[in-house]
Design a protein around this motif. Structure first.
Motif, PDB file in Angstrom:
ATOM      1  N   VAL A 199       0.857  -1.187   0.000  1.00  0.00           N
ATOM      2  CA  VAL A 199       0.000   0.000   0.000  1.00  0.00           C
ATOM      3  C   VAL A 199       0.891   1.235   0.000  1.00  0.00           C
ATOM      4  O   VAL A 199       2.022   1.197   0.507  1.00  0.00           O
ATOM      5  CB  VAL A 199      -0.932  -0.017   1.233  1.00  0.00           C
ATOM      6  CG1 VAL A 199      -0.149   0.060   2.528  1.00  0.00           C
ATOM      7  CG2 VAL A 199      -1.975   1.079   1.152  1.00  0.00           C
ATOM      8  N   GLN A 200       0.399   2.312  -0.570  1.00  0.00           N
ATOM      9  CA  GLN A 200       1.160   3.559  -0.563  1.00  0.00           C
ATOM     10  C   GLN A 200       1.026   4.257   0.784  1.00  0.00           C
ATOM     11  O   GLN A 200       0.032   4.072   1.502  1.00  0.00           O
ATOM     12  CB  GLN A 200       0.651   4.487  -1.664  1.00  0.00           C
ATOM     13  CG  GLN A 200       1.028   4.035  -3.066  1.00  0.00           C
ATOM     14  CD  GLN A 200       0.695   5.078  -4.113  1.00  0.00           C
ATOM     15  OE1 GLN A 200      -0.231   5.853  -3.952  1.00  0.00           O
ATOM     16  NE2 GLN A 200       1.447   5.073  -5.199  1.00  0.00           N
ATOM     17  N   ALA A 201       2.018   5.054   1.099  1.00  0.00           N
ATOM     18  CA  ALA A 201       1.972   5.845   2.331  1.00  0.00           C
ATOM     19  C   ALA A 201       0.692   6.662   2.371  1.00  0.00           C
ATOM     20  O   ALA A 201       0.279   7.246   1.358  1.00  0.00           O
ATOM     21  CB  ALA A 201       3.191   6.744   2.420  1.00  0.00           C
ATOM     22  N   GLY A 202       0.068   6.685   3.539  1.00  0.00           N
ATOM     23  CA  GLY A 202      -1.202   7.372   3.700  1.00  0.00           C
ATOM     24  C   GLY A 202      -2.404   6.490   3.487  1.00  0.00           C
ATOM     25  O   GLY A 202      -3.532   6.887   3.800  1.00  0.00           O
ATOM     26  N   GLY A 203      -2.192   5.303   2.965  1.00  0.00           N
ATOM     27  CA  GLY A 203      -3.272   4.380   2.689  1.00  0.00           C
ATOM     28  C   GLY A 203      -3.678   3.570   3.907  1.00  0.00           C
ATOM     29  O   GLY A 203      -3.180   3.778   5.021  1.00  0.00           O
ATOM     30  N   SER A 204      -4.588   2.621   3.660  1.00  0.00           N
ATOM     31  CA  SER A 204      -5.148   1.804   4.729  1.00  0.00           C
ATOM     32  C   SER A 204      -5.141   0.329   4.352  1.00  0.00           C
ATOM     33  O   SER A 204      -5.179  -0.022   3.164  1.00  0.00           O
ATOM     34  CB  SER A 204      -6.592   2.227   5.015  1.00  0.00           C
ATOM     35  OG  SER A 204      -6.670   3.567   5.432  1.00  0.00           O
ATOM     36  N   LEU A 205      -5.086  -0.507   5.373  1.00  0.00           N
ATOM     37  CA  LEU A 205      -5.227  -1.950   5.218  1.00  0.00           C
ATOM     38  C   LEU A 205      -5.951  -2.480   6.441  1.00  0.00           C
ATOM     39  O   LEU A 205      -5.832  -1.894   7.531  1.00  0.00           O
ATOM     40  CB  LEU A 205      -3.875  -2.645   5.122  1.00  0.00           C
ATOM     41  CG  LEU A 205      -3.127  -2.692   3.792  1.00  0.00           C
ATOM     42  CD1 LEU A 205      -1.765  -3.361   4.000  1.00  0.00           C
ATOM     43  CD2 LEU A 205      -3.930  -3.407   2.734  1.00  0.00           C
ATOM     44  N   ARG A 206      -6.646  -3.584   6.278  1.00  0.00           N
ATOM     45  CA  ARG A 206      -7.249  -4.266   7.418  1.00  0.00           C
ATOM     46  C   ARG A 206      -6.749  -5.704   7.462  1.00  0.00           C
ATOM     47  O   ARG A 206      -6.936  -6.464   6.508  1.00  0.00           O
ATOM     48  CB  ARG A 206      -8.773  -4.257   7.357  1.00  0.00           C
ATOM     49  CG  ARG A 206      -9.389  -4.780   8.654  1.00  0.00           C
ATOM     50  CD  ARG A 206     -10.901  -4.722   8.657  1.00  0.00           C
ATOM     51  NE  ARG A 206     -11.511  -5.771   7.858  1.00  0.00           N
ATOM     52  CZ  ARG A 206     -12.781  -6.134   7.961  1.00  0.00           C
ATOM     53  NH1 ARG A 206     -13.580  -5.517   8.818  1.00  0.00           N
ATOM     54  NH2 ARG A 206     -13.263  -7.084   7.185  1.00  0.00           N
ATOM     55  N   LEU A 207      -6.128  -6.045   8.575  1.00  0.00           N
ATOM     56  CA  LEU A 207      -5.675  -7.415   8.808  1.00  0.00           C
ATOM     57  C   LEU A 207      -6.749  -8.174   9.579  1.00  0.00           C
ATOM     58  O   LEU A 207      -7.444  -7.587  10.410  1.00  0.00           O
ATOM     59  CB  LEU A 207      -4.373  -7.428   9.593  1.00  0.00           C
ATOM     60  CG  LEU A 207      -3.216  -6.611   9.019  1.00  0.00           C
ATOM     61  CD1 LEU A 207      -1.973  -6.796   9.906  1.00  0.00           C
ATOM     62  CD2 LEU A 207      -2.930  -6.987   7.592  1.00  0.00           C
ATOM     63  N   SER A 208      -6.827  -9.468   9.305  1.00  0.00           N
ATOM     64  CA  SER A 208      -7.764 -10.340  10.009  1.00  0.00           C
ATOM     65  C   SER A 208      -7.014 -11.538  10.561  1.00  0.00           C
ATOM     66  O   SER A 208      -5.982 -11.946  10.017  1.00  0.00           O
ATOM     67  CB  SER A 208      -8.858 -10.831   9.064  1.00  0.00           C
ATOM     68  OG  SER A 208      -9.578  -9.764   8.511  1.00  0.00           O
ATOM     69  N   CYS A 209      -7.552 -12.107  11.626  1.00  0.00           N
ATOM     70  CA  CYS A 209      -6.942 -13.286  12.238  1.00  0.00           C
ATOM     71  C   CYS A 209      -8.039 -14.146  12.834  1.00  0.00           C
ATOM     72  O   CYS A 209      -8.911 -13.642  13.556  1.00  0.00           O
ATOM     73  CB  CYS A 209      -5.959 -12.869  13.322  1.00  0.00           C
ATOM     74  SG  CYS A 209      -5.292 -14.225  14.306  1.00  0.00           S
ATOM     75  N   SER A 210      -7.993 -15.442  12.532  1.00  0.00           N
ATOM     76  CA  SER A 210      -8.963 -16.372  13.088  1.00  0.00           C
ATOM     77  C   SER A 210      -8.235 -17.607  13.597  1.00  0.00           C
ATOM     78  O   SER A 210      -7.285 -18.063  12.961  1.00  0.00           O
ATOM     79  CB  SER A 210      -9.976 -16.791  12.021  1.00  0.00           C
ATOM     80  OG  SER A 210     -10.740 -15.685  11.606  1.00  0.00           O
ATOM     81  N   PRO A 211      -8.705 -18.171  14.715  1.00  0.00           N
ATOM     82  CA  PRO A 211      -8.119 -19.416  15.195  1.00  0.00           C
ATOM     83  C   PRO A 211      -8.752 -20.601  14.491  1.00  0.00           C
ATOM     84  O   PRO A 211      -9.982 -20.649  14.332  1.00  0.00           O
ATOM     85  CB  PRO A 211      -8.469 -19.405  16.685  1.00  0.00           C
ATOM     86  CG  PRO A 211      -9.754 -18.665  16.760  1.00  0.00           C
ATOM     87  CD  PRO A 211      -9.736 -17.673  15.643  1.00  0.00           C
ATOM     88  N   SER A 249      -4.600   2.698   9.359  1.00  0.00           N
ATOM     89  CA  SER A 249      -4.823   3.881   8.523  1.00  0.00           C
ATOM     90  C   SER A 249      -3.609   4.793   8.610  1.00  0.00           C
ATOM     91  O   SER A 249      -2.767   4.643   9.493  1.00  0.00           O
ATOM     92  CB  SER A 249      -6.079   4.619   9.005  1.00  0.00           C
ATOM     93  OG  SER A 249      -7.204   3.786   8.978  1.00  0.00           O
ATOM     94  N   SER A 250      -3.568   5.747   7.690  1.00  0.00           N
ATOM     95  CA  SER A 250      -2.445   6.701   7.647  1.00  0.00           C
ATOM     96  C   SER A 250      -1.115   5.962   7.728  1.00  0.00           C
ATOM     97  O   SER A 250      -0.219   6.326   8.496  1.00  0.00           O
ATOM     98  CB  SER A 250      -2.567   7.712   8.788  1.00  0.00           C
ATOM     99  OG  SER A 250      -3.780   8.419   8.715  1.00  0.00           O
TER     100      SER A 250
END
Length: 122
Positions: free
Chosen positions: A12-24, A84-85
């Motif tokens: 992702v570019q600087a300033g962008g966002s990502l969402r990580l997920s985790c499941s057992p 974010s950011s």
């Protein structure tokens, strides 16, 4: 044995966002307090954020406070890290971890995921 599976990493570019997920795998998430950690190249693994078993307690590393949000949906058996950011300094492998305590603050982590790469370009 609890297997934690992370997803959502990427470039992702600087300033962008990502969402990580985790499941057992094969276990009920509500049994554990959860945390996210990260390890950048050449550096030690560091704490990012944690959340209590119910979701009522959260806390963050100073470096991500105000930019990252940890949350959980016990009905979906998933914990999230909304980022974010994003900055190039956030580039790292991000790990999900679980501990058999209630509190987000106390106790050592018992189980770890394999990690997901997050790369932030400038």
């Amino acid at each position: 044995q609890v297997q934690l599976v992370e997803s959502g990493g990427g470039l992702v570019q600087a300033g962008g966002s990502l969402r990580l997920s985790c499941s057992p795998s094969g276990r009920t998430l509500s049994t554990y307090a959860m945390g996210w950690f990260r390890q950048a190249p050449g550096k030690e693994r560091e704490f990012v954020a944690a959340i209590s078993r119910s979701g009522g307690e959260t806390y963050y590393a100073d470096s991500v406070k105000g930019r990252f949000t940890i949350s959980r949906d016990n009905a979906k058996n998933t914990v999230y890290l909304q980022m974010s950011s994003l900055k190039p300094d956030d580039t790292a492998v991000y790990y999900c971890a679980a501990k058999r305590t209630y509190s987000a603050y106390e106790g050592a982590y018992d189980y770890w995921g394999q990690g997901t790469q997050v790369t932030v370009s400038s």
